[in-house]
Design a protein around this motif. Structure first.
Motif, mmCIF file in Angstrom:
data_model
loop_
_atom_site.group_PDB
_atom_site.id
_atom_site.type_symbol
_atom_site.label_atom_id
_atom_site.label_comp_id
_atom_site.label_asym_id
_atom_site.label_seq_id
_atom_site.Cartn_x
_atom_site.Cartn_y
_atom_site.Cartn_z
ATOM 1 N N THR A 50 11.234 -33.450 29.394
ATOM 2 C CA THR A 50 12.466 -33.625 30.125
ATOM 3 C C THR A 50 12.388 -33.684 31.638
ATOM 4 O O THR A 50 11.338 -33.149 32.322
ATOM 5 N N THR A 57 14.588 -37.642 28.025
ATOM 6 C CA THR A 57 13.552 -36.805 27.329
ATOM 7 C C THR A 57 12.566 -37.725 26.521
ATOM 8 O O THR A 57 12.865 -38.900 26.557
ATOM 9 N N TYR A 59 9.206 -37.734 23.535
ATOM 10 C CA TYR A 59 8.981 -36.781 22.154
ATOM 11 C C TYR A 59 7.428 -37.388 21.765
ATOM 12 O O TYR A 59 7.243 -38.604 21.831
ATOM 13 N N LYS A 64 9.064 -36.391 16.663
ATOM 14 C CA LYS A 64 10.394 -37.319 17.095
ATOM 15 C C LYS A 64 11.237 -37.194 15.738
ATOM 16 O O LYS A 64 10.776 -37.378 14.838
ATOM 17 N N THR A 68 14.029 -31.105 19.248
ATOM 18 C CA THR A 68 15.124 -31.552 20.372
ATOM 19 C C THR A 68 14.574 -30.641 21.595
ATOM 20 O O THR A 68 14.669 -29.305 21.709
ATOM 21 N N SER A 70 15.774 -29.380 25.678
ATOM 22 C CA SER A 70 17.035 -29.255 26.276
ATOM 23 C C SER A 70 16.622 -28.205 27.591
ATOM 24 O O SER A 70 15.641 -27.497 27.241
#
Length: 123
Positions: A50, A57, A59, A64, A68, A70
């Protein structure tokens, strides 16, 4: 100097979910951050990354739609929410950071690493 500490790993059944975190000792916001993983006997591989603000972001294809990434710069933390886990996701997961990154999936781009947290997915 930035110190990174991962937490939240554990044992989960296939199809389950797990959230792992990375806590930074210093100010997190100037750093580009990523998650990597390394399975036993295999090379370390890129999972997700990120930007400094967390607005963008990226992946690995293998995660994918299931994982996730963050970050919360106010708390100097980064998270990886993992769902629909598979046995092949079993690995030690590492958070990584650096001030300048030109090729995000390349582990050599990062100078700051955590000690890793084990994630084991049983079939």
């Amino acid at each position: 100097q930035l110190q990174l500490v991962e937490s939240g790993g554990g044992l989960v059944q296939a199809g389950g979910s797990l959230n792992i975190s990375c806590a930074a000792s210093g100010i997190f916001s100037p750093f580009f951050t990523a998650w990597f993983r390394q399975a036993l006997g295999k090379e370390r591989e890129f999972v997700a990354c990120t930007t400094r603000s967390g607005s963008s972001t990226y992946y690995a294809d293998s995660v994918k739609g299931r994982f996730t990434i963050s970050r919360d710069n106010t708390k100097n933390m980064m998270n990886l929410q993992m769902t629909s886990l598979k046995p092949e996701d079993t690995a030690v997961y590492y958070c990584a950071a650096d001030l300048k990154v030109h090729a995000a999936p390349r582990s050599t781009e990062y100078n700051y690493w955590g000690q890793g947290t084990q994630v084991t997915v049983s079939s």
